[in-house]
Design an enzyme around this catalytic site. Structure first.
Site, PDB file in Angstrom:
ATOM      1  N   LEU A  11      25.799 -29.482  60.853  1.00 54.68           N
ATOM      2  CA  LEU A  11      24.744 -29.873  61.947  1.00 54.68           C
ATOM      3  C   LEU A  11      23.878 -28.561  62.487  1.00 54.68           C
ATOM      4  O   LEU A  11      23.167 -28.921  63.307  1.00 54.68           O
ATOM      5  CB  LEU A  11      25.153 -30.848  62.912  1.00 54.68           C
ATOM      6  CG  LEU A  11      25.318 -32.403  62.423  1.00 54.68           C
ATOM      7  CD1 LEU A  11      25.706 -33.289  63.738  1.00 54.68           C
ATOM      8  CD2 LEU A  11      23.931 -32.847  61.810  1.00 54.68           C
ATOM      9  N   SER A  12      24.422 -27.551  61.993  1.00 54.00           N
ATOM     10  CA  SER A  12      23.883 -26.409  62.986  1.00 54.00           C
ATOM     11  C   SER A  12      22.399 -26.123  62.329  1.00 54.00           C
ATOM     12  O   SER A  12      22.258 -25.695  61.207  1.00 54.00           O
ATOM     13  CB  SER A  12      24.604 -25.290  62.740  1.00 54.00           C
ATOM     14  OG  SER A  12      24.192 -23.888  62.782  1.00 54.00           O
ATOM     15  N   PRO A  13      21.460 -25.859  63.266  1.00 56.06           N
ATOM     16  CA  PRO A  13      20.194 -25.679  63.007  1.00 56.06           C
ATOM     17  C   PRO A  13      20.064 -23.991  62.443  1.00 56.06           C
ATOM     18  O   PRO A  13      19.340 -23.745  61.534  1.00 56.06           O
ATOM     19  CB  PRO A  13      19.468 -25.685  64.054  1.00 56.06           C
ATOM     20  CG  PRO A  13      20.410 -25.608  65.243  1.00 56.06           C
ATOM     21  CD  PRO A  13      21.586 -26.188  64.659  1.00 56.06           C
TER      22      PRO A  13
END
Length: 199
Positions: A11-13
């Protein structure tokens, strides 16, 4: 031949903005990659970090500006406030772990498909159907989202412990087998130079 342990969160941009550059760099230098998805919130808690929503408003505002600047620089489509963020990272991480064990597909493409689903396509990466589509897109059996639950559940927390042992505190983190560590997608050029022996 160099080896890279790749610690990241699905989920890390910032992991999303890395695109598939790690895979391109590894191929250029003949390096291997071990994909190690982890629970980024647990990593923050264990290493002195603060979850995004709990940060000072100044930091939250700066993060929003910076993410939009990075999106422009990379040319990747990006929603600053995606419909399904945050969500449960574990199911997508388990799928990556299972796919790595199974083999036969493109892991870099799988990771990017999962991240793109969240940050560009407004999809919930905790949804089995979304994960199945990503697996299929990357050349894996979409059923791995179910059959890989056990190996995922065993490996996911182990990845967190390994990341901490190897000095990681954020995502993405790239750890070369000679001990060199690079944090952030904006350090991929440094990783490239290190593998070339010029840094």
């Amino acid at each position: 031949m160099a080896h890279i342990d790749y610690f990241f969160a699905t989920l890390s941009p910032y992991t999303y903005f890395a695109g598939t550059r790690l895979e391109e760099i590894a191929a250029k230098h003949g390096a291997t990659i071990a994909y190690k998805p982890l629970d980024i919130l647990a990593l923050f808690a264990r290493t002195g970090g603060t979850p995004p929503g709990e940060r000072h408003p100044n930091r939250i505002a700066y993060r929003a500006q910076e993410l939009q600047r990075i999106a422009k620089k990379t040319g990747l489509p990006f929603n600053l406030k995606p419909a399904h963020w945050p969500t449960n990272m574990a199911p997508s991480a388990y799928a990556v772990i299972a796919a790595q064990k199974e083999g036969g597909g493109d892991l870099g493409k799988l990771v990017h498909a999962i991240l793109r689903s969240c940050w560009a396509d407004e999809k919930d990466v905790a949804d089995d159907a979304v994960i199945g589509d990503c697996l299929e897109e990357a050349g894996f059996d979409r059923g791995l989202s179910f059959t890989g639950l056990l190996v995922g559940a065993e490996t996911y927390p182990a990845n967190l412990e390994e990341a901490i042992d190897k000095g990681a505190f954020g995502a993405p983190t790239y750890v070369v087998d000679d001990g060199a560590t690079f944090w952030g997608q904006d350090r991929l050029d440094d990783l490239d130079a290190h593998l070339a022996g010029t840094l």
